[in-house]
Design an enzyme around this catalytic site. Structure first.
Site, PDB file in Angstrom:
ATOM      1  N   CYS A 160      70.936 -91.337 -52.432  1.00  0.00           N
ATOM      2  CA  CYS A 160      71.060 -90.035 -51.774  1.00  0.00           C
ATOM      3  C   CYS A 160      72.523 -89.796 -51.418  1.00  0.00           C
ATOM      4  CB  CYS A 160      70.230 -89.979 -50.503  1.00  0.00           C
ATOM      5  SG  CYS A 160      68.460 -90.188 -50.726  1.00  0.00           S
ATOM      6  N   HIS A 169      76.950 -80.956 -38.396  1.00  0.00           N
ATOM      7  CA  HIS A 169      78.278 -80.873 -38.999  1.00  0.00           C
ATOM      8  C   HIS A 169      78.615 -79.410 -39.271  1.00  0.00           C
ATOM      9  CE1 HIS A 169      78.250 -85.091 -39.273  1.00  0.00           C
ATOM     10  NE2 HIS A 169      78.049 -85.275 -40.560  1.00  0.00           N
TER      11      HIS A 169
END
Length: 337
Positions: free
Chosen positions: A128, A243
């Site tokens: 991932c 983020h």
């Protein structure tokens, strides 16, 4: 869709806990779910599907009893146990950086390069991409489909949870100490509370930090087959989850804000924020705990070069990491298991 037996290594960590919740929310067809962790966490309990599951020790687990194992326990655990699981015929979906640069292992951002999952059985391991890369490429790929992207400049405002539970604890403890008139920490750790740190990760010889290089190298690998310049700056900010990315994109043909909004409008788990009044919205607060990415401030270059800029924010734990892994397992089950 048939059921499968599934193991989660690192189930007691931030990402592992988010994966368990998403599996339940998305009604993933789990036969038996095995929640695994290190010996220190073994014996704990995790709620799933109205049951209370006992956390087992990953090192002694018999991986031949499951079909898929999601590793969310960091690189050392993945390096030690992922090959064991893969050798037992288990498809490993690994969230750590252990295999992201291994050419024999596909590096996946769900909904961006799913076709590479056809290679999953070659090594029985799927890597991932990092949450930062997932956030960047989910918005960048549709623009790249409009016109090949040539240059990307991204400034990332990185949340404390990027370093796991220790980052959360550090921010919380420093905030409490500073609000009580104390020094931020009793040790030499950098102050993150009420501060912004221009370096996240380890600075390398070329001047870039490990976090910046990770974003640049992963993005280039996922968007393989085209010349692509990516310049990244990562700044640590006093936010627990979420983020932020300020991105400027230049493509082979000029792009407009209208084109970007049109291609993004049809994406799942994406919210376009039209209210640009900074006093009326807080993008980080909007997405904390939500499996969605929020994009705002979409604008064109004033010089007429055909570049566009935008700001995005996403919960790095729940959306960038956990949801990406769960989507990969869903696609594996649908097409390759």
């Amino acid at each position: 869709m048939r059921t499968i037996n599934l193991a989660i290594v690192g189930a007691t960590g931030l990402v592992g806990e988010a994966i368990v919740k998403l599996l339940e929310e998305r009604k993933f067809p789990v036969g038996e779910l095995h929640v695994l962790a290190s010996g220190n966490s073994a014996g704990g309990r995790i709620a799933f599907g109205g049951r209370s599951l006992t956390v087992a020790e990953a090192e002694s687990f018999d991986f031949s009893t499951v079909e898929v194992a999601i590793f969310a326990a960091g690189a050392p655990a993945s390096q030690a146990l992922a090959p064991v699981a893969a050798e037992a015929g288990v498809l490993v979906v690994d969230l750590s950086p252990a295999y992201r640069y291994d050419e024999a292992v596909p590096l996946i951002v769900a909904d961006v390069n799913d076709e590479l999952l056809a290679q999953a059985r070659e090594s029985n391991i799927v890597a991932c991409a990092d949450a930062s890369t997932v956030q960047l490429l989910r918005l960048l790929k549709p623009l790249n489909d409009l016109a090949p992207v040539q240059e990307v400049v991204v400034t990332q405002l990185q949340a404390a949870s990027a370093t796991g539970r220790s980052g959360i604890d550090q921010l919380a403890q420093q905030s409490v100490r500073l609000l009580n008139g104390m020094t931020p920490s009793e040790d030499a750790r950098a102050q993150i509370a009420f501060n912004a740190l221009p370096v996240s990760g380890q600075v390398q010889e070329n001047g870039y930090s490990s976090e910046e290089l990770k974003l640049m190298l992963e993005a280039r690998r996922v968007l393989a087959g085209q010349p692509l310049s990516i310049l990244a700056t990562t700044v640590r900010v006093p936010v627990f989850y979420g983020h932020g990315q300020s991105v400027t994109v230049r493509a082979l043909q000029p792009l407009t804000a209208g084109q970007a909004m049109t291609v993004w409008e049809g994406l799942q788990d994406l919210v376009m924020q039209e209210n640009d009044d900074p006093q009326a919205m807080s993008p980080v607060a909007m997405v904390e705990g939500e499996p969605a990415v929020c994009v705002s401030r979409i604008r064109e270059d004033m010089e007429g070069t055909g570049a566009i800029s935008y700001f995005s924010v996403a919960d790095n734990v729940r959306w960038g990491a956990a949801l990406n892994a769960v989507k990969i397992v869903e696609k594996l089950l649908k097409d390759y298991l």
